[in-house]
Structures are given as structure tokens and as C-alpha cells.
Enzyme design. Structure first.
Site, PDB file in Angstrom:
ATOM      1  N   SER A 266    -115.548  13.858 136.430  1.00  4.36           N
ATOM      2  CA  SER A 266    -114.265  13.624 137.095  1.00  4.36           C
ATOM      3  C   SER A 266    -113.707  14.864 137.770  1.00  4.36           C
ATOM      4  O   SER A 266    -112.518  14.911 138.076  1.00  4.36           O
ATOM      5  CB  SER A 266    -113.251  13.083 136.087  1.00  4.36           C
ATOM      6  OG  SER A 266    -113.709  11.865 135.563  1.00  4.36           O
ATOM      7  N   SER A 394    -127.431  12.411 138.174  1.00  4.06           N
ATOM      8  CA  SER A 394    -128.416  13.486 138.328  1.00  4.06           C
ATOM      9  C   SER A 394    -127.673  14.821 138.357  1.00  4.06           C
ATOM     10  O   SER A 394    -126.503  14.883 138.745  1.00  4.06           O
ATOM     11  CB  SER A 394    -129.236  13.289 139.596  1.00  4.06           C
ATOM     12  OG  SER A 394    -128.416  13.248 140.737  1.00  4.06           O
TER      13      SER A 394
HETATM   14  P1  GTP Z   1    -119.106  16.626 133.665  1.00  2.00           P
HETATM   15  O1  GTP Z   1    -120.095  17.692 133.909  1.00  2.00           O
HETATM   16  O2  GTP Z   1    -119.735  15.286 133.458  1.00  2.00           O
HETATM   17  O3  GTP Z   1    -118.176  16.931 132.536  1.00  2.00           O
HETATM   18  O4  GTP Z   1    -118.267  16.399 135.033  1.00  2.00           O
HETATM   19  P2  GTP Z   1    -117.148  17.203 135.823  1.00  2.00           P
HETATM   20  O5  GTP Z   1    -115.799  16.828 135.317  1.00  2.00           O
HETATM   21  O6  GTP Z   1    -117.455  18.635 135.888  1.00  2.00           O
HETATM   22  O7  GTP Z   1    -117.240  16.533 137.272  1.00  2.00           O
HETATM   23  P3  GTP Z   1    -117.761  17.121 138.673  1.00  2.00           P
HETATM   24  O8  GTP Z   1    -116.901  18.248 139.169  1.00  2.00           O
HETATM   25  O9  GTP Z   1    -119.196  17.393 138.564  1.00  2.00           O
HETATM   26  O10 GTP Z   1    -117.513  15.887 139.635  1.00  2.00           O
HETATM   27  C1  GTP Z   1    -118.083  14.631 139.419  1.00  2.00           C
HETATM   28  C2  GTP Z   1    -118.061  13.816 140.661  1.00  2.00           C
HETATM   29  O11 GTP Z   1    -116.732  13.713 141.180  1.00  2.00           O
HETATM   30  C3  GTP Z   1    -118.909  14.422 141.781  1.00  2.00           C
HETATM   31  O12 GTP Z   1    -119.643  13.399 142.363  1.00  2.00           O
HETATM   32  C4  GTP Z   1    -117.890  14.993 142.715  1.00  2.00           C
HETATM   33  O13 GTP Z   1    -118.354  14.988 144.035  1.00  2.00           O
HETATM   34  C5  GTP Z   1    -116.676  14.091 142.539  1.00  2.00           C
HETATM   35  N1  GTP Z   1    -115.405  14.819 142.774  1.00  2.00           N
HETATM   36  C6  GTP Z   1    -115.053  16.018 142.249  1.00  2.00           C
HETATM   37  N2  GTP Z   1    -113.844  16.438 142.704  1.00  2.00           N
HETATM   38  C7  GTP Z   1    -113.412  15.468 143.544  1.00  2.00           C
HETATM   39  C8  GTP Z   1    -112.221  15.307 144.338  1.00  2.00           C
HETATM   40  O14 GTP Z   1    -111.325  16.141 144.356  1.00  2.00           O
HETATM   41  N3  GTP Z   1    -112.124  14.146 145.064  1.00  2.00           N
HETATM   42  C9  GTP Z   1    -113.114  13.196 145.054  1.00  2.00           C
HETATM   43  N4  GTP Z   1    -112.938  12.110 145.788  1.00  2.00           N
HETATM   44  N5  GTP Z   1    -114.249  13.323 144.332  1.00  2.00           N
HETATM   45  C10 GTP Z   1    -114.401  14.435 143.584  1.00  2.00           C
END
Ligand code: GTP
Ligand code: SPV
Ligand code: MN
Length: 612
Positions: A266, A394
């Protein structure tokens, strides 16, 4: 039978408690060979894994691997926290008595390394010398060479780290057995997988996966679940699924450190790696500390709330990572970085990798391309043509040192002072762009009632709306009532209270479903407003659920948003919120012994909404 003593002598592993642990498990697992792994072994292990076909080349100093197609995400249902104390049972931790569950998992593991190598990986989750070092040491045992490669990137790995522990016996015993993946009945009533943390014995027993959170035991099994339990029992610290970043105002020299939790997939990695939007980049610099775990404690000398990232690398979602959304991530997995890609699409002729959102269009020429299941794109039937090439979950794995905006002091064991704690998630309505909360109990209450859409990072729950307290639902290791109390105790003890906020980058248009906020780099604008609000430079607009920025305060230079969208994300829908309060009441009622302060905060918000 392997001569374990000889192997350990030759490797120079002298910690007697670790030696006993290795001997015990060698007896149980019956490997043909034993090898002790240090980070210095990386290039040799890479060569061996290439030769064995476990990984493939993906460009200069880059590698690709695929996990079994039914083994591509965490399995929340099969994840268990076990202890010998009934009072540790919570709503989300899937608690079982250790006497009941331990023999079952150990039974599955018996003799499982026959014909295989047992890798012994001594590691530290935290920079050496940190106040939490006592809780950071672990030794993972695994039969999987690719897991060794991931652990070397994600944790600090080496024999020296474990030989000289202040308390030689105080390390996490982390046993990983891959299992016979095609025959484990994943997702069926006959599912044989078990991902168990025996928290009061500081022992992790994971059977039946080679994927990320199920197999790299330093990361979430130790770094989150075990550490959260240790932090609570010792009353010393919190361990949360949090990113941690620094913001510097180059004009005034001011600096802030912001940490916060969004559920899996997220946006934590994207936020921590963010660059200031071009229009603001001359003035603000963002530095990366961590993207998935933060440990928080109060420094006994300064009285300040401190935080650090116990990890040494990034295990990031590949999907939608591109030059525009996250150029920092692309730099951190550039040729020569020794990054690993898992379950992306791979071209076995050109050695390229690709995932949805890497480029606007799929590669035009399908020759050589293989999807995440290992099937040739060119062989797809017409009705499969639209299926994703890469698995939505992935990932790329790379060391922190490769992240171009990694903070200069990311390795400092003292950690950094925490100024703000934010919560967020994928919420398609109700939650505005940002709302600031100045009261500790209300901040903790906000975290406990974090409701968002579940993602593909766990099997079988994508899109489901659910509460995910502090984004810790899949990682909770003890009961929610004491968890809330521990939050109040730790943060409440700090000399300077952090500000709290709820953020949401994912509000959608009710009609066509487009995201109302462009997200990614633009998210920094919301954080800047929060920091300015904390410092009294802006006043915002008080609402029943916190303070939200006015349009002027948000700082929209260089950003052109439809006015209707902007109005929506800077407003709250009172009716929708009143409805939400009933759900929150039910959600919180599940938790016995929730501190009274949390109920007081809940009632205060409900009353404010009634009067709004
Ligand atoms: P974990 O490693 O599973 O804990 O995930 P995380 O919280 O670090 O999520 P990450 O930043 O990898 O983002 C996950 C997905 O959300 C990716 O496909 C990103 O492209 C999408 N994403 C991240 N930030 C945004 C944003 O601000 N807007 C939108 N629309 N999508 C986003
Ligand atoms: C998550 O799912 O929140 C992750 C990836 O960070 S895993 O290591 O699989 O838990
Ligand atoms: Mn995560």
C-alpha cells in the site's frame, strides 16, 4: 551423518549456544551437508545458484528467480503465533498453544533435509551496537540457497555477528524448510504448510514455502512478529510494519523524521524512496531509512522517541515501478546492484525482466518471454492474452546501500528522533488526503481503526475491506488490548510527543474510479504540510476527525488537479464517517482489555461527528 563440530570449527563459529542449536537441528533434519553462510560468500553462492538453474542472469549483476506458482505471497491463514500462555491469544494472531503446534511442525520437518545442504545463516536485525541489538540476533537454518541470497541482502549476515553476543544464548532460532512445494495442498483443506513463531521460546518454525515473508525469517517473522513480542514483554520497544524517512528543508535547515504504517503493498516503499516533486525539489530533500519495519523506543538519556530500521535491504513490490512513479527504486536495482527479481516476467534470450507498469506497453516482441508461472507468452491462447505477465506480488530485492537517497546515518545504531507517525491504506472513499491528530490516545485509536483494502501481498484477500490495526494485522503476535496499552506506554513516555496523521493516496472518483490524487512523489506535499502544522507554521481546518489542510496551505505549485477532485480530498464526508463509527465500535469491541483512553478517544470522535 555430517560431522557438525568439524563444519562449525572450520567456519569459525564459536558461540556454544549456536553450535548446540545447529547440532540439534542437524540431528532432526538429517542434511547431507552443512554450510555456514556469511555475506562474503555471496558471489560464490550466486555462481552456484546460476549453475544449478535456481536463478538466471537478468543483466549485469542482476538475477531472476521464480518461486513455485502456488507460492507467491504470504499465507495469513497458515501463519500462527504460539506460546505457552493463554493470555497471549489475540483476535488476529492465530494463537495456538506451543505444546500442541510445535510437535506437528517438527513432525513435518523430520528428515526433510535428506540429500540436501543445510545452510546456517547467522544474522543481525539492526545495525551492530544499537540499543535493541539484544533482540536482533538470529540464526536461520534453511535448505534453500536462494533464501541465503535474499537474507544476505535483507539482513546483516556473518559469523562474527553471532560469535560475540553479549548474551551468547540470546538469539532467535529460525528454522525454514522449503518442503515439497508441488505436493503441499496449498489453499486446500489438506494444506500442509505451517508458519509458526513460538514467541515465548524465540523460535520460528516455517514449513512449506520459499517465498519472501514465509522464508526470509529475519524479516517479518523475527523483525516484526518476534520483535513485537519481545518489545512488549520487555516493555522496551515497539516493532511495527512501518516505513521511516527524513525530510530536510534546505532553505531553513530544518529536519523531520516521519514513520508510519500502511498495510502490505500500500505504498510504504514508494513513500520512503520518494523524491520531492520537481516543483519543490530545490528546496526539500527526502532521505530513506526504511520501508517495511521500524523499531521505536524512548532513549533513556535524551528522553526522545527514537526509531530505526532493523533491515539491511528492500524487498519491494515491482508492479507499477517505473521512471515516473519511483525512479529511486529503478536506480537501486540498476545493473551491478546485485539485485534479485522474483516472479516478474523474464526473457531467457535477452535476459531482460518486465512487470506490469514498468513500461506503458508490454514488450512488442514476445520471443523469449516467460510469465511468472514459467509459461511462454508466445504459447498463450487468445483467452489468456490479457493475463498479467508478472505476478502482482512480484518483487525486487536489493541492499539499502543501493538506494540512492539512503540517509547518510542509516547505519547509525542510535536511530533518529521521530517527529511524526502516520497511518494510511487503500481507502476508496471517506479518508481525506491527510488529517493531523495531536493527541496520543486519538493517534493510537486512529491506528487501531485503520481500515483499508487488502492487497495481493497475501493470498486470497485482495480488495477486501478490512480493519488492519497499525497495518500489523498479519504480524500481530499478542493480544490487541495490551498492544494498545504498550503503544500508549512507549510513546507516552517520550519527552516530545510526535504528531500523528492519517493519510490516503487512494481515494477514487465514484464515477469512473480514477485516483483523485496523483500520488507517488506528490505525496510529499501532504507530509510537508504535516511537518509545518506540527511546527505551528500553518493552522489547517479543524474537523471532527482531525485537522486537514486548506487548499492554500497544501502547496499546489507545479500540480494541476481538477478542482472537484481537490475539493473531495480536502473534505470529509460527515455522513459516511458517522456510519463508519458504528463499524469501529464493533471492531474495537472484539478486543478485551482495550485501554479506557482508546474508548474515550472513540467517544470523543463520535460526539464531534454528531455535532458536525
Ligand atoms: P509491502 O512491501 O508489501 O509491505 O508493500 P509497501 O507498503 O511497501 O507498498 P509499495 O510501496 O511497494 O506499493 C505497492 C503498490 O502500490 C505498488 O504497485 C505501487 O506502485 C502502488 N503505489 C504506491 N504508492 C502509490 C500512490 O501514491 N498512488 C498509487 N495510485 N499507487 C501507489
Ligand atoms: C508484506 O507482505 O508486507 C511484505 C512482503 O513486506 S513479505 O516479506 O512477504 O511479508
Ligand atoms: Mn510489508
Amino acid at each position: 551423518m555430517v560431522d557438525v563440530d568439524k563444519v562449525l570449527d572450520d567456519a569459525g563459529l564459536s558461540n556454544e549456544a549456536v553450535r548446540d542449536y545447529v547440532k540439534h537441528w542437524a540431528e532432526h533434519l538429517q542434511p547431507d551437508r552443512i554450510e555456514v553462510v556469511s555475506a562474503a560468500d555471496d558471489s560464490r553462492l550466486i555462481e552456484e545458484a546460476l549453475a544449478a538453474g535456481e536463478i538466471q542472469p537478468a543483466g549485469e549483476g542482476l538475477y531472476y528467480s521464480r518461486s513455485y506458482s502456488k507460492d507467491t505471497a504470504r499465507s495469513e491463514e497458515r501463519t500462527i503465533v504460539a506460546t505457552s500462555r493463554e493470555e497471549d491469544k489475540g483476535v488476529y494472531n492465530n494463537w495456538r498453544h506451543s505444546d500442541e503446534i510445535r510437535p506437528i511442525v517438527e513432525g513435518h520437518m523430520k528428515g526433510a533435509f535428506a540429500g540436501k545442504t543445510m545452510y546456517v545463516i547467522p544474522y543481525l536485525m539492526a545495525p551492530p551496537g544499537s540499543p535493541s541489538e539484544k533482540y536482533a540476533a538470529g540464526v536461520e537454518i534453511t535448505d534453500n540457497r536462494t533464501v541465503c541470497l535474499h537474507m544476505i541482502r535483507m539482513a546483516r549476515v556473518g559469523i562474527d555477528l553471532i560469535n560475540n553476543l553479549a548474551e551468547p544464548d540470546h538469539f532467535v532460532r529460525a528454522v525454514h524448510v522449503t518442503g515439497d512445494l508441488p505436493n503441499l495442498g496449498q489453499g486446500t483443506p489438506e494444506d500442509k504448510r505451517y508458519f509458526v513463531t513460538v514467541a515465548d521460546e524465540r523460535t520460528i518454525l516455517h514449513f512449506g514455502s520459499s517465498y519472501g515473508g514465509n522464508a526470509l525469517l529475519g524479516k517479518i517473522a523475527h523483525g516484526l512478529r518476534q520483535a513485537a513480542y519481545d518489545g512488549w514483554r520487555s516493555r522496551e520497544f515497539l516493532s511495527e510494519q512501518f516505513m521511516l524517512l527524513g525530510i530536510k528543508d534546505k532553505e531553513t535547515g530544518k529536519q523531520w523524521h516521519v514513520c508510519g504504517g500502511f498495510p502490505s503493498a500500500s505504498g510504504k516503499t514508494n513513500l520512503a524512496m520518494t523524491l520531492a516533486p520537481d516543483a519543490l525539489g530545490d528546496r526539500y530533500h527526502v532521505s530513506f531509512y526504511g520501508d517495511d519495519i521500524a523499531w521505536l523506543w524512548v532513549d533513556p538519556d535524551s528522553g526522545e522517541l527514537m526509531g530505526l530500521n532493523p533491515e539491511n535491504g528492500v524487498f519491494g513490490v515491482a508492479k507499477d515501478t517505473n521512471e515516473k512513479t519511483n525512479p529511486t527504486a529503478l536506480d537501486s536495482i540498476a545493473p551491478g546492484s546485485q539485485a534479485l527479481f522474483t516472479n516478474v516476467a523474464y526473457n531467457d534470450q535477452t535476459h531482460e525482466v518486465w512487470w506490469e507498469g514498468k513500461t506503458p506497453e508490454r514488450p512488442a516482441d514476445t520471443a523469449g518471454w516467460i510469465d511468472w508461472k514459467g509459461e511462454r507468452i508466445a504459447d498463450r491462447s487468445p483467452d489468456e492474452a490479457g493475463d498479467p505477465w508478472a505476478h502482482p506480488n512480484s518483487r525486487f530485492t536489493t541492499s539499502l546501500a543501493n538506494v540512492p537517497n539512503v540517509a547518510a546515518d542509516y547505519n547509525d545504531p542510535k536511530g533518529v528522533r521521530i517527529d511524526a507517525i502516520i497511518f494510511g491504506g487503500r481507502t476508496r472513499d471517506r479518508e481525506p488526503l491527510v488529517r493531523a491528530i495531536t493527541d496520543l490516545a486519538e493517534g493510537v485509536y486512529d491506528g487501531l481503526t485503520l481500515g483499508a483494502e487488502a492487497t495481493f501481498a497475501a493470498e486470497g484477500v485482495e480488495g477486501k475491506l478490512r480493519y488492519d490495526p497499525m497495518s500489523m494485522r498479519p504480524f500481530m503476535s499478542y493480544a490487541e488490548g495490551p498492544y494498545a496499552q504498550h503503544w500508549l506506554d512507549i510513546v507516552g513516555a517520550a519527552k516530545h510527543q510526535p504528531i500523528f496523521a492519517h493519510v490516503n493516496w487512494f481515494q477514487r472518483d465514484a464515477g469512473d474510479g480514477h485516483f483523485l490524487w496523483p500520488g507517488y512523489r506528490e505525496n510529499l506535499r501532504a507530509l510537508l504540510w504535516l511537518c509545518q502544522f506540527k511546527d505551528g507554521e500553518v493552522t489547517g481546518r479543524q474537523t471532527a476527525v482531525g485537522v486537514i489542510p486548506t487548499e492554500d496551505e497544501l502547496g499546489m505549485e507545479g500540480l494541476d488537479l481538477p478542482q472537484a477532485d481537490l475539493d473531495r480530498i480536502l473534505d470529509i464526508d460527515i455522513e459516511r464517517w458517522r456510519e463508519e463509527m458504528g463499524h469501529r465500535q464493533e471492531h474495537l469491541e472484539q478486543f478485551p482489555n482495550l485501554p479506557e483512553e482508546i474508548w474515550v478517544a472513540h467517544r470523543r470522535v463520535a460526539e464531534a461527528l454528531d455535532q458536525a
